[in-house]
Scaffold this motif. Structure first.
Motif, PDB file in Angstrom:
ATOM      1  N   THR A 179      77.146  20.703   8.333  1.00 40.18           N
ATOM      2  CA  THR A 179      77.070  22.065   7.800  1.00 40.18           C
ATOM      3  C   THR A 179      76.889  23.124   8.882  1.00 40.18           C
ATOM      4  N   VAL A 180      76.647  22.698  10.129  1.00 39.67           N
ATOM      5  CA  VAL A 180      76.468  23.685  11.202  1.00 39.67           C
ATOM      6  C   VAL A 180      77.820  24.308  11.538  1.00 39.67           C
ATOM      7  N   PRO A 181      77.807  25.534  12.046  1.00 37.13           N
ATOM      8  CA  PRO A 181      79.078  26.157  12.445  1.00 37.13           C
ATOM      9  C   PRO A 181      79.765  25.370  13.559  1.00 37.13           C
ATOM     10  N   ASP A 182      81.055  25.561  13.678  1.00 40.45           N
ATOM     11  CA  ASP A 182      81.827  24.954  14.764  1.00 40.45           C
ATOM     12  C   ASP A 182      81.693  25.870  15.975  1.00 40.45           C
ATOM     13  N   TYR A 183      80.591  25.718  16.684  1.00 42.85           N
ATOM     14  CA  TYR A 183      80.317  26.564  17.840  1.00 42.85           C
ATOM     15  C   TYR A 183      81.368  26.332  18.925  1.00 42.85           C
ATOM     16  N   PRO A 184      81.770  27.375  19.644  1.00 39.12           N
ATOM     17  CA  PRO A 184      82.704  27.158  20.751  1.00 39.12           C
ATOM     18  C   PRO A 184      82.057  26.362  21.889  1.00 39.12           C
ATOM     19  N   LYS A 185      80.738  26.512  22.019  1.00 37.75           N
ATOM     20  CA  LYS A 185      79.994  25.765  23.037  1.00 37.75           C
ATOM     21  C   LYS A 185      78.694  25.277  22.407  1.00 37.75           C
ATOM     22  N   SER A 186      78.382  24.004  22.622  1.00 44.61           N
ATOM     23  CA  SER A 186      77.111  23.473  22.135  1.00 44.61           C
ATOM     24  C   SER A 186      76.829  22.121  22.773  1.00 44.61           C
ATOM     25  N   ILE A 187      75.560  21.760  22.698  1.00 44.28           N
ATOM     26  CA  ILE A 187      75.141  20.409  23.030  1.00 44.28           C
ATOM     27  C   ILE A 187      74.841  19.754  21.692  1.00 44.28           C
ATOM     28  N   ILE A 188      75.434  18.595  21.479  1.00 52.78           N
ATOM     29  CA  ILE A 188      75.184  17.849  20.255  1.00 52.78           C
ATOM     30  C   ILE A 188      74.211  16.736  20.615  1.00 52.78           C
ATOM     31  N   CYS A 189      72.972  16.913  20.230  1.00 52.74           N
ATOM     32  CA  CYS A 189      71.924  15.933  20.494  1.00 52.74           C
ATOM     33  C   CYS A 189      72.044  14.859  19.417  1.00 52.74           C
ATOM     34  N   VAL A 190      72.229  13.591  19.831  1.00 54.95           N
ATOM     35  CA  VAL A 190      72.461  12.506  18.876  1.00 54.95           C
ATOM     36  C   VAL A 190      71.377  11.431  19.002  1.00 54.95           C
ATOM     37  N   ALA A 191      70.753  11.109  17.876  1.00 53.61           N
ATOM     38  CA  ALA A 191      69.755  10.034  17.802  1.00 53.61           C
ATOM     39  C   ALA A 191      69.720   9.548  16.347  1.00 53.61           C
ATOM     40  N   PRO A 192      69.183   8.417  16.073  1.00 54.73           N
ATOM     41  CA  PRO A 192      68.806   7.353  16.981  1.00 54.73           C
ATOM     42  C   PRO A 192      70.035   6.740  17.670  1.00 54.73           C
ATOM     43  N   HIS A 193      69.822   6.312  18.897  1.00 56.80           N
ATOM     44  CA  HIS A 193      70.894   5.668  19.659  1.00 56.80           C
ATOM     45  C   HIS A 193      70.457   4.239  19.940  1.00 56.80           C
ATOM     46  N   THR A 194      70.891   3.315  19.067  1.00 52.66           N
ATOM     47  CA  THR A 194      70.411   1.936  19.153  1.00 52.66           C
ATOM     48  C   THR A 194      71.530   0.909  19.278  1.00 52.66           C
ATOM     49  N   SER A 195      72.789   1.367  19.253  1.00 58.99           N
ATOM     50  CA  SER A 195      73.913   0.447  19.248  1.00 58.99           C
ATOM     51  C   SER A 195      75.141   1.122  19.851  1.00 58.99           C
ATOM     52  N   ASN A 196      76.063   0.337  20.385  1.00 54.78           N
ATOM     53  CA  ASN A 196      77.326   0.899  20.853  1.00 54.78           C
ATOM     54  C   ASN A 196      78.143   1.463  19.690  1.00 54.78           C
ATOM     55  N   TRP A 197      77.889   1.001  18.480  1.00 52.93           N
ATOM     56  CA  TRP A 197      78.586   1.521  17.305  1.00 52.93           C
ATOM     57  C   TRP A 197      78.259   2.989  17.054  1.00 52.93           C
ATOM     58  N   ASP A 198      77.123   3.469  17.559  1.00 52.91           N
ATOM     59  CA  ASP A 198      76.747   4.884  17.391  1.00 52.91           C
ATOM     60  C   ASP A 198      77.851   5.797  17.918  1.00 52.91           C
ATOM     61  N   PHE A 199      78.421   5.413  19.053  1.00 50.63           N
ATOM     62  CA  PHE A 199      79.490   6.208  19.663  1.00 50.63           C
ATOM     63  C   PHE A 199      80.685   6.307  18.721  1.00 50.63           C
ATOM     64  N   ILE A 200      81.106   5.184  18.185  1.00 46.82           N
ATOM     65  CA  ILE A 200      82.278   5.157  17.299  1.00 46.82           C
ATOM     66  C   ILE A 200      82.006   5.943  16.029  1.00 46.82           C
ATOM     67  N   LEU A 201      80.837   5.730  15.431  1.00 43.77           N
ATOM     68  CA  LEU A 201      80.479   6.465  14.212  1.00 43.77           C
ATOM     69  C   LEU A 201      80.415   7.969  14.469  1.00 43.77           C
TER      70      LEU A 201
END
Length: 181
Positions: free
Chosen positions: A18-40
């Motif tokens: 639901t966040v805007p499509d910012y032209p510039k942003s950092i997308i903080c992603v967690a939890p990071h517990t598997s290589n599948w996180d990247f694909i998802l």
């Protein structure tokens, strides 16, 4: 519905962005517990018609994977060598000189359980003047959620605590490898 959305749906995953499509942003992603996180994460972001770069250990950038990862927005993270420019400085400058740049960063910096989250993403956002978008992969509900924008205050300890508090109720694909303590 696009291919990415169809793949996620096929495997029982939902996406809420639901966040805007910012032209510039950092997308903080967690939890990071598997290589599948990247694909998802990639599938979820693409399902919304968006694209983002990502950081990955340079050891993954061998031929032919390196060519593939660079083509889809990968930025190799080298081991820090004495006298080399910091990754934080490099990315801050990259944001300042880019018209459009969104980069996914996992503050845990590892798929292993750790309480020591990296704060570089906060420094980059402050120095480059870009928002931080909080993205979560919640295995308990099979939902990828990107619904909150976080603005760092400059108090790094308080900001890390606030980010960890946000992620505390999410469950990673490998729950034993995640903590927001």
């Amino acid at each position: 519905m696009n291919l990415s959305a169809n793949i996620l749906k096929l495997f029982g995953w939902k996406v809420r962005i639901t966040v805007p499509d910012y032209p510039k942003s950092i997308i903080c992603v967690a939890p990071h517990t598997s290589n599948w996180d990247f694909i998802l994460g990639e599938l979820a972001y693409h399902s919304a018609g968006r694209s983002a770069g990502f950081l990955m250990k340079e050891t993954w950038f061998f031929w032919p994977l390196g060519c593939f990862f660079r083509a889809i927005g990968g930025i190799a993270v080298p081991r820090r060598k004495p006298g080399s420019a910091s990754l934080t400085s490099f990315l801050t400058e990259k944001f300042k000189t880019s018209e459009r740049l969104n980069i996914a960063i996992t503050p845990e910096g590892t798929r292993s359980r750790t309480t020591n989250w990296h704060s570089g993403f906060l420094h980059i956002a402050l120095n480059a003047g870009v928002p931080i978008v909080l993205g979560a992969i919640d295995a308990a509900t099979r939902t990828i959620i990107i619904e909150r924008t976080f603005t760092p205050t400059g108090d790094i300890e308080a900001d890390i605590r606030a980010v960890k508090d946000y992620y505390a109720h999410f469950t990673g694909l490998r729950p034993e490898k995640f903590t927001a303590e």
